[in-house]
Design an enzyme around this catalytic site. Structure first.
Site, PDB file in Angstrom:
ATOM      1  N   VAL A   1       0.657  42.399  93.986  1.00  0.00           N
ATOM      2  CA  VAL A   1      -0.154  41.426  93.250  1.00  0.00           C
ATOM      3  C   VAL A   1      -1.554  41.356  93.851  1.00  0.00           C
ATOM      4  O   VAL A   1      -2.562  41.257  93.153  1.00  0.00           O
ATOM      5  CB  VAL A   1       0.527  40.041  93.258  1.00  0.00           C
ATOM      6  CG1 VAL A   1      -0.394  38.992  92.646  1.00  0.00           C
ATOM      7  CG2 VAL A   1       1.837  40.093  92.494  1.00  0.00           C
ATOM      8  N   ALA A   2      -1.626  41.426  95.200  1.00  0.00           N
ATOM      9  CA  ALA A   2      -2.924  41.363  95.871  1.00  0.00           C
ATOM     10  C   ALA A   2      -3.772  42.586  95.560  1.00  0.00           C
ATOM     11  O   ALA A   2      -4.999  42.500  95.502  1.00  0.00           O
ATOM     12  CB  ALA A   2      -2.715  41.252  97.381  1.00  0.00           C
TER      13      ALA A   2
ATOM     14  N   ASP B   1     -34.677  60.734  65.908  1.00  0.00           N
ATOM     15  CA  ASP B   1     -35.209  61.161  64.620  1.00  0.00           C
ATOM     16  C   ASP B   1     -36.698  60.815  64.600  1.00  0.00           C
ATOM     17  O   ASP B   1     -37.137  59.900  65.298  1.00  0.00           O
ATOM     18  CB  ASP B   1     -34.463  60.427  63.505  1.00  0.00           C
ATOM     19  CG  ASP B   1     -34.930  60.838  62.128  1.00  0.00           C
ATOM     20  OD1 ASP B   1     -35.166  62.039  61.928  1.00  0.00           O
ATOM     21  OD2 ASP B   1     -35.057  59.957  61.254  1.00  0.00           O
TER      22      ASP B   1
ATOM     23  N   ASP C   1     -31.993  57.032  61.214  1.00  0.00           N
ATOM     24  CA  ASP C   1     -31.904  56.054  60.128  1.00  0.00           C
ATOM     25  C   ASP C   1     -31.289  56.623  58.852  1.00  0.00           C
ATOM     26  O   ASP C   1     -30.903  55.877  57.976  1.00  0.00           O
ATOM     27  CB  ASP C   1     -33.293  55.495  59.801  1.00  0.00           C
ATOM     28  CG  ASP C   1     -34.262  56.583  59.318  1.00  0.00           C
ATOM     29  OD1 ASP C   1     -33.938  57.770  59.470  1.00  0.00           O
ATOM     30  OD2 ASP C   1     -35.334  56.234  58.805  1.00  0.00           O
TER      31      ASP C   1
ATOM     32  N   ASP D   1     -28.385  61.612  59.794  1.00  0.00           N
ATOM     33  CA  ASP D   1     -28.245  61.305  61.216  1.00  0.00           C
ATOM     34  C   ASP D   1     -26.834  60.827  61.574  1.00  0.00           C
ATOM     35  O   ASP D   1     -26.472  60.795  62.752  1.00  0.00           O
ATOM     36  CB  ASP D   1     -29.236  60.208  61.632  1.00  0.00           C
ATOM     37  CG  ASP D   1     -30.674  60.637  61.439  1.00  0.00           C
ATOM     38  OD1 ASP D   1     -30.982  61.787  61.762  1.00  0.00           O
ATOM     39  OD2 ASP D   1     -31.477  59.820  60.958  1.00  0.00           O
TER      40      ASP D   1
ATOM     41  N   ASP E   1     -11.595  34.032  92.447  1.00  0.00           N
ATOM     42  CA  ASP E   1     -12.343  35.291  92.332  1.00  0.00           C
ATOM     43  C   ASP E   1     -13.100  35.390  91.017  1.00  0.00           C
ATOM     44  O   ASP E   1     -14.276  35.747  90.972  1.00  0.00           O
ATOM     45  CB  ASP E   1     -11.392  36.485  92.432  1.00  0.00           C
ATOM     46  CG  ASP E   1     -10.922  36.718  93.854  1.00  0.00           C
ATOM     47  OD1 ASP E   1     -11.336  35.966  94.736  1.00  0.00           O
ATOM     48  OD2 ASP E   1     -10.150  37.658  94.060  1.00  0.00           O
TER      49      ASP E   1
END
Length: 890
Positions: free
Chosen positions: A285-286, A332, A628, A632, A726
């Site tokens: 777990v740690a 572009d 655009d 593309d 933490d």
């Protein structure tokens, strides 16, 4: 699709078994619909939301956390503490999976947008009659009628083109409408943008009329090929996902090895199997930072919100971080680096060049300049409308709208000028003679013939020239100077229009080309270009400073592309430009070896863009692609991060992209890169904090187990520290401001994981420090009284030492005492809340009893406080002697 641009139209019609005069018959259409299918784009079956949701649990890190949750549940049941910890961990995982699935579902919009490009109805010739039919019912062989404003419904081979111009920028990247013709082209390898006898699906007729025969429908069209590319493009794993996956594997393997070692050591000491199993579980777990996925997700989400304020919408969370490691930006040209607006930038009058200063235009024009301006405004069919806010809205051919815009710059509004000098006759532009003529009444006694067109075509009908008010016969030397000026302007990639005129005492009785377009007076030329955005030069310079290479990829002509690239700093000494046709001739290996030479790619097709991105990725480059247009979209999807333009960008491009720039500003992507680097730095800070605290916990349990000193922390203590004490400070680190010089350092290696030599060193020495401090506290409590006091002191010292240590994470080089605590106010709040929760557990008897802790007296509290301050002293000493960053420099 049949490559029919180099075939005679009669041959194409014959091959498709159609008839130019009557079109297809209804029975033929039904048969061909069965053969070719409907004229629409198809897509792969979309994944269900639940499938996408469950796929979020595939990563090794998530699997380890699920195992940790299960183990935590077993421990909780065995210890009589319930399943609260298990539910907390699983809750975090489910939330992360839901966010990831939601983002992925939103991304599956590209093909839906492509389907919407076609007009619902199309005029076709069938059974000898022109009729409107559903676009989806078009079949190869249909004869389509084209008029101004029509959307091209399929790929056509033109059989008739009368002054026909089609806007194809979304597909080819060319900024101005393409003049079309029906003539057969010669050659085999003609690029898409140069197939002027073809009309492609999704284009729009901006001028003239014509007709063509359908040669490809649905997925066989050029747009359909793009749809296929979008489906075939493999989703690339982002650097963030890759690093988290690597980290999860390392932590999982390390946890299993250490747990096994501790378990065996304990058995050798004679401890019971059950006791050592519990200790090993505590260690497992740690070892796993349960809050890491949540922290990384929230850090990215906060980055997304910051980016919205900087005009960038992030569609996938990891994309923010990916930008920070970008090494190439493939952009572009049209509408991205340029303004997507043809603009007059140079004039040639009286044998002199004038560069137009649009920021401060001349207030006084000489007679010839004024006349040239009037001709350009009068001899144009485009229109301009003044909006309520004082801005102007142009409609018509982009070349002509540039002329009207030029007139407004000097106070000549088309409507006002035409009211004063009304048009009484005209000869429209013709693609054969490449001229347009208008007849305008200038006064009761004077009528003016205004002509504009290509230089050669205009000079051919001029016999005089006006220089400084003097009209005289045009001489060979005049023509030489004019041609030289034209070459100079063309060399700068300007599109040149020539102007001429003549005055008559009365209106012409016959509007005939031979009568009007003869004996003209040459007055000058105007040069126009789609200019670079002003802010792009600085943005490209920042990219160069940051070690990011900007590359232009466009469907426009090579000369135009190179001129713009030079102007904005993309094309520099030693760079090379290449066309799509030249690229096509190179093998994959040859191109991959040469790819770093090229700064400009011109006249490229959509598949070329994907190939360029893949070649760069083979060199481990992290590629960002901006664009655009429809053309593309495949490259946007293939790139590590795709950035679509939000204003002029097509829905297809936006759907394929990871990021949408709401201001269509290339400079915004540089801000995004800076934000990406800041976010990555902050994620590293969070990871360093979480791992150093977890290493501390492992060190604490490892030492006490090896020396058989007892268990300093219970599993519930470790989970409380990992999930609460933490995580809150780690989240607060996400809003740390960027360090100075963040955009002067080179991009990090995207293939390297989080755990560089420097990171490993800091995690290890800081982790040992964080573990050693509560170890001393545990031994004090154990020596003075019993195991429970030792556990209480270890637990308290661990929590407060971590809250002090988090201040060290602002910088790896600067002392935490030199950094204002108010630099990150959320972190102050997180420390206060975490400290409050720690005190809740330590001071409130029912809660303290639930955690199996005991009360501490004043001396114990004093010892805890003093030991908790040690991290500031130790880390600052390491920073002072540059021990903290030594491994980063190796």
């Amino acid at each position: 699709m049949i490559q029919c641009y180099n075939q005679e139209i009669s041959e194409v019609i014959s091959n498709l078994k159609s008839d130019e005069l009557s079109g297809l018959k209804t029975d033929d259409v039904k048969q061909r619909l069965e053969q070719y299918g409907y004229n629409q784009l198809t897509s792969k079956k979309r994944k269900s939301f639940f499938r996408i949701f469950f796929e979020q649990f595939k990563s090794f890190m998530i699997i380890i956390l699920i195992i940790a949750a299960a183990v935590s549940g077993v421990v909780g049941v065995m210890e009589g503490e319930g399943l609260l910890d298990t539910f907390v961990i699983l809750g975090i995982l489910v939330l992360n999976a839901f966010v990831g699935a939601y983002q992925e579902r939103k991304a599956e919009t590209s093909l839906e947008a492509l389907k919407n490009l076609a007009a619902p109805l199309t005029k076709v010739l069938r059974d000898g009659v022109i009729k409107e039919v559903l676009t989806q019912n078009l079949v190869p062989g249909d004869i389509v009628i084209l008029e101004t404003g029509a959307i091209i419904p399929a790929d056509l081979r033109l059989s008739e083109a009368i002054n026909l111009k089609i806007q194809e920028s979304a597909l080819t990247g060319e900024s101005v409408p393409v003049e079309k013709k029906s003539d057969t082209l010669q050659g085999e390898d003609i690029s898409l943008g140069d197939r002027v006898n073809m009309a492609f699906s999704s284009g729009m007729v901006t001028y003239g009329r014509g007709r063509g025969i359908v040669v490809a429908t649905g997925m066989n069209t050029e747009v359909g090929k793009i749809a296929n590319l979008l489906q075939e493009t493999v989703e690339t794993e982002t650097p963030m996902s890759h690093r988290l996956s690597q980290l999860g594997k390392v932590l999982g393997i390390a946890a299993l090895i250490i747990c096994g070692v501790i378990f065996l050591v304990g058995i050798l000491y004679g401890n019971s199997v059950i006791s050592m199993f519990m200790t090993a579980v505590s260690l497992a777990v740690a070892a796993i930072p349960e809050g890491l996925p949540a922290v990384s997700t929230v850090v990215l989400a906060i980055g997304v919100q910051r980016m919205v304020r900087k005009n960038a919408i992030i569609r996938t969370l990891p994309s923010v971080e990916t930008l920070g490691s970008a090494t190439f930006i493939c952009s572009d040209k049209t509408g991205t680096l340029t303004q997507n607006k043809m603009t007059i930038v140079e004039a040639y009058v009286n044998h002199k060049h004038d560069v137009i200063n649009r920021a401060a235009p001349a207030t006084l024009l000489n007679e010839e300049e004024n006349r040239l301006l009037a001709i350009s405004v009068l001899c144009a069919d485009a229109r301009v409308r003044t909006n309520d806010d004082g801005t102007f809205e142009f409609t018509g051919d982009p070349t002509e709208t540039a002329l009207l815009d030029f007139g407004i710059l000097y106070g000549m509004h088309k409507d006002d000028v035409e009211k004063r000098f009304p048009r009484i006759a005209e000869i429209p532009f013709d693609s054969e003679r490449k001229r347009m003529t208008t007849v305008n009444r200038m006064s009761e006694t004077k009528t003016r013939i205004n002509v504009k067109g290509g230089l050669d075509e205009v000079l051919a009908v001029c016999d005089r020239i006006i220089i400084n008010g003097n009209i005289r016969p045009i001489e060979p030397d005049d023509k030489s100077q004019i041609l030289h000026a034209n070459e100079t302007m063309a060399g700068s990639a300007l599109r040149v229009l020539a102007m001429a005129y003549k005055d008559l005492s009365e209106a012409p009785r016959n509007v005939h080309i031979g009568d009007l377009e003869t004996g003209l007076i040459f007055i000058g030329m105007l040069g126009m270009i789609d200019p670079a955005r002003p802010e792009v030069v600085e943005a490209v310079a920042k990219c160069n400073t940051a070690g990011i290479r900007a590359v232009m990829i466009t469907g426009d002509h090579k000369g135009t592309a190179m001129a713009i690239a030079r102007e904005i700093g993309i094309f520099r000494e030693g760079d090379t430009a290449i066309t799509g046709a030249e690229l096509e001739k190179q093998s994959e290996e040859e191109f991959a070896s040469n790819v770093h030479k090229y700064a400009v790619y011109a006249r490229v097709a959509p598949e070329h863009k994907v190939r360029i991105v893949k070649a760069l990725q083979k060199h481990n480059e992290v590629v960002a692609m901006t664009g655009d247009g429809v053309n593309d979209a495949p490259a946007l999807k293939q790139a590590d991060i795709g950035a679509a333009m939000g204003i002029v960008g097509t829905d297809v491009a936006k759907g394929a992209a990871d990021m949408v720039l709401t201001d269509d500003n290339f400079a915004t992507i540089v801000s995004a890169v800076e934000e990406g680097r800041r976010i990555y730095d902050n994620i590293l800070k969070a990871i360093q904090f979480l791992l150093s605290t977890n290493v501390g916990e492992i060190f604490l349990i490892l030492v006490t187990s090896v020396f058989n000193l007892g268990t300093p922390l219970l599993p519930i203590h470790i989970l409380w520290v990992n999930l609460v004490t933490d995580s809150l400070p780690a989240l607060a680190l996400s809003v740390d401001p960027a360090e100075k010089g963040i955009m002067t350092r080179k991009p990090r290696n995207s293939k390297k994981g989080f755990m560089t030599n420097g990171m490993i060193w800091r995690v290890m020495y800081q982790g040992i420090m964080i573990g050693a401090i509560p170890l001393v506290a545990f031994l004090i409590g154990l020596y003075e009284k019993d195991l429970v006091l030792g556990q209480t002191m270890a637990f308290a010292t661990l929590m407060f030492a971590q809250l002090v240590h988090v201040r060290n994470l602002h910088s790896n080089t600067r002392s935490s005492l030199a950094i204002s605590p108010f630099r990150n106010k959320p972190l102050i709040g997180a420390i206060i809340v975490s400290a409050g929760l720690a005190l809740l557990v330590l001071l409130v008897p029912p809660v303290r009893d639930a955690f199996k802790l005991t009360s501490m007296d004043g001396n114990h509290w004093l010892a805890v406080i003093l030991m908790s301050l040690v991290p500031i002293l130790v880390v600052d000493l390491f920073k002072l002697f540059r021990i903290n960053t030594a491994r980063d420099e190796k």
